[in-house]
Scaffold this motif. Structure first.
Motif, PDB file in Angstrom:
ATOM      1  N   TYR A  86     103.908  -1.326 -81.645  1.00  5.42           N
ATOM      2  CA  TYR A  86     103.167  -0.177 -81.116  1.00  5.42           C
ATOM      3  C   TYR A  86     103.403   0.959 -82.103  1.00  5.42           C
ATOM      4  O   TYR A  86     104.551   1.244 -82.442  1.00  5.42           O
ATOM      5  CB  TYR A  86     103.674   0.225 -79.731  1.00  5.42           C
ATOM      6  CG  TYR A  86     103.371  -0.780 -78.664  1.00  5.42           C
ATOM      7  CD1 TYR A  86     102.244  -0.633 -77.869  1.00  5.42           C
ATOM      8  CD2 TYR A  86     104.201  -1.870 -78.429  1.00  5.42           C
ATOM      9  CE1 TYR A  86     101.946  -1.546 -76.872  1.00  5.42           C
ATOM     10  CE2 TYR A  86     103.915  -2.786 -77.441  1.00  5.42           C
ATOM     11  CZ  TYR A  86     102.794  -2.620 -76.676  1.00  5.42           C
ATOM     12  OH  TYR A  86     102.509  -3.536 -75.686  1.00  5.42           O
ATOM     13  N   CYS A 115      97.343   9.090 -81.540  1.00  4.18           N
ATOM     14  CA  CYS A 115      97.074   8.094 -80.514  1.00  4.18           C
ATOM     15  C   CYS A 115      98.008   6.912 -80.771  1.00  4.18           C
ATOM     16  O   CYS A 115      98.600   6.797 -81.838  1.00  4.18           O
ATOM     17  CB  CYS A 115      95.616   7.661 -80.543  1.00  4.18           C
ATOM     18  SG  CYS A 115      95.118   6.877 -82.080  1.00  4.18           S
ATOM     19  N   TRP A 116      98.153   6.065 -79.788  1.00  2.00           N
ATOM     20  CA  TRP A 116      98.980   4.873 -79.925  1.00  2.00           C
ATOM     21  C   TRP A 116      98.086   3.657 -80.064  1.00  2.00           C
ATOM     22  O   TRP A 116      97.075   3.534 -79.378  1.00  2.00           O
ATOM     23  CB  TRP A 116      99.879   4.715 -78.692  1.00  2.00           C
ATOM     24  CG  TRP A 116     101.056   5.622 -78.725  1.00  2.00           C
ATOM     25  CD1 TRP A 116     101.118   6.904 -78.244  1.00  2.00           C
ATOM     26  CD2 TRP A 116     102.336   5.343 -79.276  1.00  2.00           C
ATOM     27  NE1 TRP A 116     102.357   7.427 -78.466  1.00  2.00           N
ATOM     28  CE2 TRP A 116     103.133   6.489 -79.096  1.00  2.00           C
ATOM     29  CE3 TRP A 116     102.891   4.237 -79.912  1.00  2.00           C
ATOM     30  CZ2 TRP A 116     104.455   6.554 -79.523  1.00  2.00           C
ATOM     31  CZ3 TRP A 116     104.205   4.305 -80.329  1.00  2.00           C
ATOM     32  CH2 TRP A 116     104.973   5.448 -80.141  1.00  2.00           C
ATOM     33  N   VAL A 117      98.480   2.751 -80.971  1.00  4.71           N
ATOM     34  CA  VAL A 117      97.770   1.494 -81.155  1.00  4.71           C
ATOM     35  C   VAL A 117      98.775   0.348 -81.086  1.00  4.71           C
ATOM     36  O   VAL A 117      99.964   0.521 -81.347  1.00  4.71           O
ATOM     37  CB  VAL A 117      96.987   1.440 -82.493  1.00  4.71           C
ATOM     38  CG1 VAL A 117      95.876   2.470 -82.510  1.00  4.71           C
ATOM     39  CG2 VAL A 117      97.904   1.617 -83.687  1.00  4.71           C
ATOM     40  N   PHE A 118      98.267  -0.812 -80.733  1.00  3.87           N
ATOM     41  CA  PHE A 118      99.054  -2.034 -80.651  1.00  3.87           C
ATOM     42  C   PHE A 118      98.623  -2.931 -81.801  1.00  3.87           C
ATOM     43  O   PHE A 118      97.430  -3.180 -81.982  1.00  3.87           O
ATOM     44  CB  PHE A 118      98.776  -2.702 -79.300  1.00  3.87           C
ATOM     45  CG  PHE A 118      99.358  -4.075 -79.167  1.00  3.87           C
ATOM     46  CD1 PHE A 118     100.712  -4.251 -78.932  1.00  3.87           C
ATOM     47  CD2 PHE A 118      98.548  -5.196 -79.252  1.00  3.87           C
ATOM     48  CE1 PHE A 118     101.244  -5.514 -78.775  1.00  3.87           C
ATOM     49  CE2 PHE A 118      99.069  -6.466 -79.103  1.00  3.87           C
ATOM     50  CZ  PHE A 118     100.426  -6.629 -78.865  1.00  3.87           C
ATOM     51  N   GLU A 138      94.643  -2.790 -81.365  1.00  2.18           N
ATOM     52  CA  GLU A 138      93.994  -2.329 -80.136  1.00  2.18           C
ATOM     53  C   GLU A 138      94.477  -0.930 -79.790  1.00  2.18           C
ATOM     54  O   GLU A 138      95.641  -0.609 -79.976  1.00  2.18           O
ATOM     55  CB  GLU A 138      94.353  -3.241 -78.960  1.00  2.18           C
ATOM     56  CG  GLU A 138      93.805  -4.629 -79.038  1.00  2.18           C
ATOM     57  CD  GLU A 138      94.237  -5.453 -77.826  1.00  2.18           C
ATOM     58  OE1 GLU A 138      94.366  -4.883 -76.714  1.00  2.18           O
ATOM     59  OE2 GLU A 138      94.465  -6.650 -78.012  1.00  2.18           O
ATOM     60  N   GLU A 139      93.591  -0.145 -79.243  1.00  6.89           N
ATOM     61  CA  GLU A 139      93.934   1.184 -78.744  1.00  6.89           C
ATOM     62  C   GLU A 139      94.773   1.048 -77.474  1.00  6.89           C
ATOM     63  O   GLU A 139      94.551   0.144 -76.673  1.00  6.89           O
ATOM     64  CB  GLU A 139      92.635   1.927 -78.445  1.00  6.89           C
ATOM     65  CG  GLU A 139      92.817   3.301 -77.899  1.00  6.89           C
ATOM     66  CD  GLU A 139      91.478   3.949 -77.568  1.00  6.89           C
ATOM     67  OE1 GLU A 139      91.509   5.058 -77.034  1.00  6.89           O
ATOM     68  OE2 GLU A 139      90.417   3.358 -77.825  1.00  6.89           O
ATOM     69  N   CYS A 140      95.745   1.929 -77.310  1.00  7.66           N
ATOM     70  CA  CYS A 140      96.585   1.958 -76.104  1.00  7.66           C
ATOM     71  C   CYS A 140      96.391   3.295 -75.402  1.00  7.66           C
ATOM     72  O   CYS A 140      97.221   4.198 -75.520  1.00  7.66           O
ATOM     73  CB  CYS A 140      98.046   1.769 -76.460  1.00  7.66           C
ATOM     74  SG  CYS A 140      98.415   0.189 -77.203  1.00  7.66           S
ATOM     75  N   LEU A 143      99.175   5.675 -73.305  1.00 10.01           N
ATOM     76  CA  LEU A 143     100.562   5.278 -73.558  1.00 10.01           C
ATOM     77  C   LEU A 143     101.446   6.508 -73.732  1.00 10.01           C
ATOM     78  O   LEU A 143     102.565   6.561 -73.206  1.00 10.01           O
ATOM     79  CB  LEU A 143     100.671   4.365 -74.783  1.00 10.01           C
ATOM     80  CG  LEU A 143     102.091   3.901 -75.132  1.00 10.01           C
ATOM     81  CD1 LEU A 143     102.739   3.184 -73.955  1.00 10.01           C
ATOM     82  CD2 LEU A 143     102.078   3.005 -76.354  1.00 10.01           C
ATOM     83  N   PHE A 163      99.810  -3.185 -71.477  1.00  6.98           N
ATOM     84  CA  PHE A 163     100.432  -2.820 -72.753  1.00  6.98           C
ATOM     85  C   PHE A 163     101.700  -1.995 -72.534  1.00  6.98           C
ATOM     86  O   PHE A 163     102.630  -2.071 -73.327  1.00  6.98           O
ATOM     87  CB  PHE A 163      99.446  -2.110 -73.686  1.00  6.98           C
ATOM     88  CG  PHE A 163      98.873  -0.824 -73.180  1.00  6.98           C
ATOM     89  CD1 PHE A 163      99.541   0.374 -73.341  1.00  6.98           C
ATOM     90  CD2 PHE A 163      97.639  -0.806 -72.555  1.00  6.98           C
ATOM     91  CE1 PHE A 163      99.013   1.564 -72.881  1.00  6.98           C
ATOM     92  CE2 PHE A 163      97.091   0.381 -72.092  1.00  6.98           C
ATOM     93  CZ  PHE A 163      97.789   1.573 -72.251  1.00  6.98           C
ATOM     94  N   VAL A 164     101.773  -1.221 -71.460  1.00 12.31           N
ATOM     95  CA  VAL A 164     102.983  -0.448 -71.147  1.00 12.31           C
ATOM     96  C   VAL A 164     104.081  -1.400 -70.679  1.00 12.31           C
ATOM     97  O   VAL A 164     105.233  -1.296 -71.115  1.00 12.31           O
ATOM     98  CB  VAL A 164     102.701   0.628 -70.076  1.00 12.31           C
ATOM     99  CG1 VAL A 164     103.986   1.311 -69.628  1.00 12.31           C
ATOM    100  CG2 VAL A 164     101.709   1.658 -70.591  1.00 12.31           C
ATOM    101  N   LEU A 167     105.502  -3.250 -73.691  1.00  7.71           N
ATOM    102  CA  LEU A 167     106.365  -2.390 -74.497  1.00  7.71           C
ATOM    103  C   LEU A 167     107.735  -2.251 -73.842  1.00  7.71           C
ATOM    104  O   LEU A 167     108.764  -2.388 -74.497  1.00  7.71           O
ATOM    105  CB  LEU A 167     105.733  -1.009 -74.688  1.00  7.71           C
ATOM    106  CG  LEU A 167     106.549  -0.064 -75.555  1.00  7.71           C
ATOM    107  CD1 LEU A 167     105.638   0.689 -76.500  1.00  7.71           C
ATOM    108  CD2 LEU A 167     107.343   0.906 -74.732  1.00  7.71           C
TER     109      LEU A 167
END
Length: 182
Positions: A86, A115-118, A138-140, A143, A163-164, A167
């Motif tokens: 992430y 922004c956060w991405v995976f 992928e966009e998260c 997050l 996704f959370v 993580l």
């Protein structure tokens, strides 16, 4: 300095603390885990304008700029023998005007230009033994909101997006950088 001693933020507004009040702590008016309650100048003045706290003697913090604030920028996760990441990245400008495409969670704002991405380097595979991996990013969305709210993580983790949950359950290493704005 006060930032290291008192967690780096005002008890009321989360700004950088420049004052501290041992009497607020001793009177147990505030649920504070430190030996004095940390305040920014504005909140200190506001709290101590109350008649019950006029006899308090707030003190200036020693070396208020010595504390270093760190910002989480990446989390390396592992599940079995598969690593994923992430990453907090600068949000790209919108490619299509918002009135056409609708709002995007990755659109930068003055308060959060990130922004956060995976990232999964082995998300898909093409071919058999001689094949190759197809990476995926992928966009998260939201997050950052989950990470900024520990109480929400603790009490509502069952309702968190997948996704959370991933993580939280698979985190191995966290990477930080120094916050220039702290």
């Amino acid at each position: 300095g006060i930032n290291a001693e008192y967690g780096g933020s005002c008890y009321i507004c989360d700004q950088k603390p420049f004052m501290k009040c041992p009497q607020c702590y001793l009177n147990q008016e505030f649920a504070c885990k430190y030996s004095a309650v940390p305040y920014c100048e504005a909140c200190c003045a506001l709290v101590h304008s109350h008649p019950n706290r006029e006899d308090h003697s707030p003190e200036c913090a020693t070396n208020p700029t010595r504390g270093i604030r760190m910002v989480l920028t990446a989390v390396l996760c592992i599940h079995t023998s598969h690593y994923v990441t992430y990453c907090r990245v600068p949000a790209p400008p919108p490619l299509v005007p918002e009135d056409i495409a609708g709002p995007s969670n990755m659109t930068p704002t003055p308060h959060n230009p990130y922004c956060w991405v995976f990232f999964d380097s082995m998300a898909d595979r093409e071919g058999g033994i001689g094949g190759y991996n197809i990476p995926q990013v992928e966009e998260c969305p939201q997050l950052e909101d989950w990470l900024q709210n520990p109480a929400k993580l603790l009490h509502e983790k069952d309702r968190a997006p997948d996704f959370v949950k991933r993580l939280i359950s698979d985190a191995l290493l966290c990477f930080y950088i120094r916050d220039k704005d702290a």
